[in-house]
Design an enzyme around this catalytic site. Structure first.
Site, PDB file in Angstrom:
ATOM      1  N   ASP A   1      39.782  36.908  41.307  1.00  0.00           N
ATOM      2  CA  ASP A   1      40.910  37.797  41.648  1.00  0.00           C
ATOM      3  C   ASP A   1      41.238  37.770  43.146  1.00  0.00           C
ATOM      4  O   ASP A   1      41.750  38.742  43.690  1.00  0.00           O
ATOM      5  CB  ASP A   1      40.619  39.246  41.218  1.00  0.00           C
ATOM      6  CG  ASP A   1      40.265  39.357  39.755  1.00  0.00           C
ATOM      7  OD1 ASP A   1      41.032  38.834  38.923  1.00  0.00           O
ATOM      8  OD2 ASP A   1      39.225  39.945  39.434  1.00  0.00           O
TER       9      ASP A   1
ATOM     10  N   GLY B   1      42.904  35.323  34.841  1.00  0.00           N
ATOM     11  CA  GLY B   1      44.289  35.764  34.972  1.00  0.00           C
ATOM     12  C   GLY B   1      44.780  35.610  36.387  1.00  0.00           C
ATOM     13  O   GLY B   1      44.028  35.830  37.338  1.00  0.00           O
ATOM     14  N   HIS B   2      46.019  35.203  36.547  1.00  0.00           N
ATOM     15  CA  HIS B   2      46.598  35.155  37.877  1.00  0.00           C
ATOM     16  C   HIS B   2      48.058  35.559  37.810  1.00  0.00           C
ATOM     17  O   HIS B   2      48.754  35.304  36.831  1.00  0.00           O
ATOM     18  CB  HIS B   2      46.440  33.772  38.528  1.00  0.00           C
ATOM     19  CG  HIS B   2      46.696  32.621  37.618  1.00  0.00           C
ATOM     20  ND1 HIS B   2      45.694  32.022  36.872  1.00  0.00           N
ATOM     21  CD2 HIS B   2      47.832  31.960  37.308  1.00  0.00           C
ATOM     22  CE1 HIS B   2      46.206  31.035  36.145  1.00  0.00           C
ATOM     23  NE2 HIS B   2      47.494  30.977  36.397  1.00  0.00           N
TER      24      HIS B   2
ATOM     25  N   GLN C   1      38.346  32.084  38.008  1.00  0.00           N
ATOM     26  CA  GLN C   1      37.353  33.038  38.494  1.00  0.00           C
ATOM     27  C   GLN C   1      36.976  32.738  39.954  1.00  0.00           C
ATOM     28  O   GLN C   1      37.788  32.236  40.708  1.00  0.00           O
ATOM     29  CB  GLN C   1      36.110  33.050  37.587  1.00  0.00           C
ATOM     30  CG  GLN C   1      36.340  33.698  36.238  1.00  0.00           C
ATOM     31  CD  GLN C   1      36.772  32.709  35.175  1.00  0.00           C
ATOM     32  OE1 GLN C   1      36.440  31.531  35.218  1.00  0.00           O
ATOM     33  NE2 GLN C   1      37.512  33.169  34.193  1.00  0.00           N
TER      34      GLN C   1
ATOM     35  N   LYS D   1      44.060  33.232  43.945  1.00  0.00           N
ATOM     36  CA  LYS D   1      44.112  31.767  43.815  1.00  0.00           C
ATOM     37  C   LYS D   1      45.439  31.301  43.242  1.00  0.00           C
ATOM     38  O   LYS D   1      45.962  30.260  43.629  1.00  0.00           O
ATOM     39  CB  LYS D   1      42.977  31.273  42.904  1.00  0.00           C
ATOM     40  CG  LYS D   1      41.591  31.517  43.416  1.00  0.00           C
ATOM     41  CD  LYS D   1      40.549  30.997  42.457  1.00  0.00           C
ATOM     42  CE  LYS D   1      40.630  31.641  41.097  1.00  0.00           C
ATOM     43  NZ  LYS D   1      40.413  33.104  41.115  1.00  0.00           N
TER      44      LYS D   1
END
Length: 431
Positions: free
Chosen positions: A13, A40-41, A222, A16
């Protein structure tokens, strides 16, 4: 040829997705090499916030290829949902490619994720997406690959084999009903046929592009501290998140990687259980959470927050060979007064500068802090280091010096426009 790997240098988080999207403008291929839809991004672009889990950030560029590499575990149902979501937002996906060697995440992986977690005395805090069980099947050599999913007789044979094993465990150990082959085969073979046009040998594709002198950007999932080998085990993900896995998880040689960008925040955050030496539970963490909207993209859980930890960042530099640093969320520290940075740990009266593997030792470590004067100014309009307030500039430069890695970018907000270049990493990669 030139290539760059983008990885997280904390517990994930770190932003990235934004940095990958930012660097994608000069890339021809953007390839993701590990994880699944547990990652998730969020990317802010054209007034929208695009939330992605499986598909690489670079898919937002219609003239570039977005690759899901062989090191991933891919839930076809989630993938198709994400493709539909992108199309609804006016983003085409004709430029998507999926490795025929990537593992397929099946419904029983999700089921076993929940069942196994319920038996653990010490919860790991997984996302419940089935990632761990899918990687377990890969190593047990009963996994189903994309090449299998799109081949009807092969898929049938492999699914029957997997269900034979899974149903014995479900009925004998968990006292559950067995899973039905026919309905699962029908549903997932249908998914496979929709996905089939995107499936190819992505290793060949990427290597051929590098041979032609094109730019390839590798996107990790991650963060380094969630790496299965080098992170805060067992509170980690089920794959290698370090830069070395970019080669394994995408099918290239390590000699083809030119630069490694480690992304971090101006503070530290993590989702899920596990050690967190600099964690805060006070007005500072509340301020940061509100300022930076610190909630997990996949889980929605409030992120745990704490001061920046140089021990963690130096650990990430060592295990990934980080050559460049991108620092995000500097603006979230505005207005909180003095800022602390952990520069080492004290264990039984002695200072240590490496991150302990033993969690009991880690729990007994006390952070050694260096205090930096803060700033009250709104810095979201600053576009250069020179425009930052003196104390913000000093903090930024000090972090780079303490970590021992030069800064490429710094960010004072969530969008592309808030990310500013100090050094062109593509030019460095081309040298």
């Amino acid at each position: 040829m030139s290539s760059i790997v983008v990885i997280g240098s904390q517990w994930g988080d770190e932003g990235k997705g934004k940095i990958t999207d930012f660097l994608s403008s000069k890339a021809n291929i953007i390839a993701r090499f590990s994880g699944g839809d547990n990652a998730g991004h969020t990317i802010a672009t054209n007034g929208k916030h695009i939330h992605l889990s499986l598909i690489p950030s670079g898919v937002l560029y219609p003239d570039k290829l977005g690759v899901l590499g062989n090191g991933m575990v891919i839930n076809p149902k989630s993938l198709l949902h994400e493709i539909h979501y992108l199309r609804q937002n006016g983003i085409p996906v004709h430029n998507l490619r999926i490795s025929n060697r990537a593992q397929v995440l099946m419904p029983y992986h999700i089921l076993f994720d929940h069942l196994q977690e319920s038996l653990k005395g010490q919860k790991i805090g997984t996302t419940g997406k089935g990632i761990g069980p899918a990687y377990m099947d890969k190593l047990e050599r009963i996994g189903i690959r994309m090449a299998d999913l799109i081949d009807k007789p092969v898929f049938a044979q492999k699914l029957k084999q997997a269900l034979k094993i899974k149903n014995i465990i479900l009925t004998k150990v968990f006292n559950r009903k067995p899973l039905d082959f026919d309905s699962m085969f029908k549903e997932y073979y249908h998914y496979g046929q929709i996905i089939k046009p995107f499936v190819c040998d992505t290793s060949y594709l990427i290597n051929h592009a590098l041979d032609e002198g094109k730019h390839v950007l590798f996107e990790g999932a991650q963060g380094s501290m969630l790496d299965i080998d080098h992170g805060t085990y067992p509170f980690v993900t089920s794959s290698n998140t370090v830069a070395g896995n970019a080669a394994v998880g995408s099918g290239i040689g390590p000699n083809r990687i030119n630069r490694i960008v480690g992304v971090c925040k101006a503070y530290t955050s993590r989702v899920g259980d596990g050690p967190f030496p600099t964690e805060l539970h006070n007005q500072v963490s509340d301020h940061i959470r509100h300022a930076a909207h610190e909630y997990g993209v996949v889980t929605g859980r409030p992120r745990r927050l704490g001061w920046l930890d140089i021990v963690v960042l130096k650990h990430a530099v060592r295990i990934s060979g980080i050559t460049d640093l991108s620092l995000n969320c500097l603006d979230a520290l505005s207005g909180i007064g003095d800022i602390k940075v952990c520069v080492g740990y004290r264990y039984h009266g002695k200072r240590i500068d490496n991150y302990p593997a033993n969690n009991r030792v880690l729990e007994e470590c006390q952070p050694i802090y260096k205090v930096f004067p803060g700033w009250d100014e709104d810095i979201t309009c600053c576009t250069t280091v020179a425009e930052l307030p003196k104390n913000a500039r000093n903090y930024l430069e000090s972090v780079s010096k303490m970590v021992g890695v030069p800064l490429d970018t710094f960010a004072v907000g969530a969008s592309r426009d808030h990310t500013h270049i100090l050094k062109n990493v593509w030019q460095e990669a081309d040298k």
